[in-house]
Design an enzyme around this catalytic site. Sequence first.
Site, short mmCIF file in Angstrom:
data_model
loop_
_atom_site.label_atom_id
_atom_site.label_comp_id
_atom_site.label_asym_id
_atom_site.label_seq_id
_atom_site.Cartn_x
_atom_site.Cartn_y
_atom_site.Cartn_z
N HIS A 262 0.82 -1.21 0.00
CA HIS A 262 0.00 0.00 0.00
C HIS A 262 0.86 1.26 0.00
O HIS A 262 0.37 2.36 -0.25
CB HIS A 262 -0.89 -0.04 1.25
CG HIS A 262 -2.03 0.93 1.22
ND1 HIS A 262 -1.87 2.27 0.93
CD2 HIS A 262 -3.36 0.75 1.43
CE1 HIS A 262 -3.06 2.87 0.98
NE2 HIS A 262 -3.96 1.96 1.28
N CYS A 263 2.15 1.13 0.30
CA CYS A 263 2.94 2.36 0.53
C CYS A 263 3.86 2.73 -0.63
O CYS A 263 3.67 3.76 -1.28
CB CYS A 263 3.76 2.20 1.80
SG CYS A 263 2.73 2.11 3.27
N ILE A 264 4.87 1.91 -0.87
CA ILE A 264 5.97 2.36 -1.74
C ILE A 264 5.53 2.65 -3.18
O ILE A 264 5.92 3.67 -3.73
CB ILE A 264 7.14 1.37 -1.67
CG1 ILE A 264 7.59 1.37 -0.21
CG2 ILE A 264 8.28 1.77 -2.61
CD1 ILE A 264 8.91 0.85 0.09
#
Length: 428
Positions: A262-264
């Site tokens: 979900h982040c990078i």
Amino acid sequence: MSDRRIAIFGLGYVGLPLIRACLAAGHDVIGFDVSRDVVTRLLSGQSHVDDVSDAEVKSWQERGFQATSRTRDLVDVDVYVICVPTPLAADSSPDLGAVIAATTDIAGHLDLARRPLVILESTTYPGTTEEIVKPILETSGGVAGVDFALAFSPERIDPGNKVWSFENTPKVVGGLTESCADQAAAFYSTITSEVVRTKGLKEAEMAKLLENTYRHVNIALVNELAKISDLLGIDIWDVIAAAETKPYGFQAFRPGPGVGGHCIPIDPNYLGHRVRTELGQSVRFIELAQEINASMPEYVVDRVEHLLGSHEVPLAGAEVLLLGVTYKPNIADLRESPSYDVVRGLRARGASVVFHDSYVDSWLVDGTEVAKATDLRAAAAHASCTVLLQSHDEYLQADALVDSTLLLDTQGRLRSARGLNGTRWTTM
Ligand SMILES: NC(=O)c1ccc[n+]([C@@H]2O[C@H](COP(=O)([O-])OP(=O)(O)OC[C@H]3O[C@@H](n4cnc5c(N)ncnc54)[C@H](O)[C@@H]3O)[C@@H](O)[C@H]2O)c1
């Protein structure tokens, strides 16, 4: 500031560990999620998140934990924490729909007599808390910084990390005013070991984007060096092992099949979008990192084709077994996993794809199910080529893959296994 009533919005990878920490500190917790399915499962004692067990969820009920999809249950709340998703829209711009919806729900229920505290934890671009969240909350009739406190605190959850958890990872906090920051810091100091204060909201929002962009860029750097090293006949893993003996000024990043989660792959876009819309500029490091990391799944397919070709097996018609299709080892999260693009690339070149992953029951790529192998050794023996995408622990057991004929290890984890010799078993 213990035994406050806390409402947590968004009961996912970030919300559930936060509930655990709040309950352990003696707070009264109500979880709110728009997904009835999520709420029903939690109420029946089931966790849908890797780092939280069913037994824990069951024990929460004994401590009075409530979960709901009804905003009318949000009464007598002192602290609201927003942990809802911040994905990308179809045009890759930030989609703040869930943040806006959650904030609107909170504004409709803010009990100003309690002088409540509202904290945004969802990752977003600098300016969101003040420009988007604050005006919505002020439709309650209260003034931010006066009638209610407003803060941003980026989440640092790392699913599957056995060392660094919510409780022992320093928590960054920025407030709209000094008093807002004081109140947010006082709340977090009841549930985490260390609170780090920033000058203001934007610094806290930007800190999260710096952390993720730093990883994105360094992963891209080592991925590019891996490709170049292969062409130059240099063993990149040996290079990294040597470089990381430097006790200062160097942090090792390792090549892989691409970035996921979900982040990078998502958060740097939030920064890029803000810089483009505010300044009319691009963040060149982010764009380059995106380009390089996004090229890795196709590079994996190239390497599979090359490995098979060097043993006179055409990729078209070959069976390729993918091991570990989640976005990181030992978790069940498939979001943005680079394995999707590996499947697309293999299919486009005529290969048939089989996967093995004990964390994933079934897997659809572009609407077509990928065949699942349950007997690892038999599948490895049958496949023309095995590709280790994520090194779940079971693949590192001695003998787990002994029957693979050709194998590409994209994570450099099997190098010591069975005399990895670069002809039949190779690393990226
Ligand atoms: N997963 C991670 O490792 C991680 C780490 C750091 C930061 N973050 C950030 O934290 C935020 C949440 O991520 P996550 O991984 O927990 O997401 P998630 O998808 O696991 O959980 C989010 C939950 O929010 C619910 N939701 C959606 N809209 C809602 C609304 N309007 N009101 C209430 N609930 C709503 C969804 O149904 C879902 O259950 C994101 O901004 C993410 O970038 C995630």
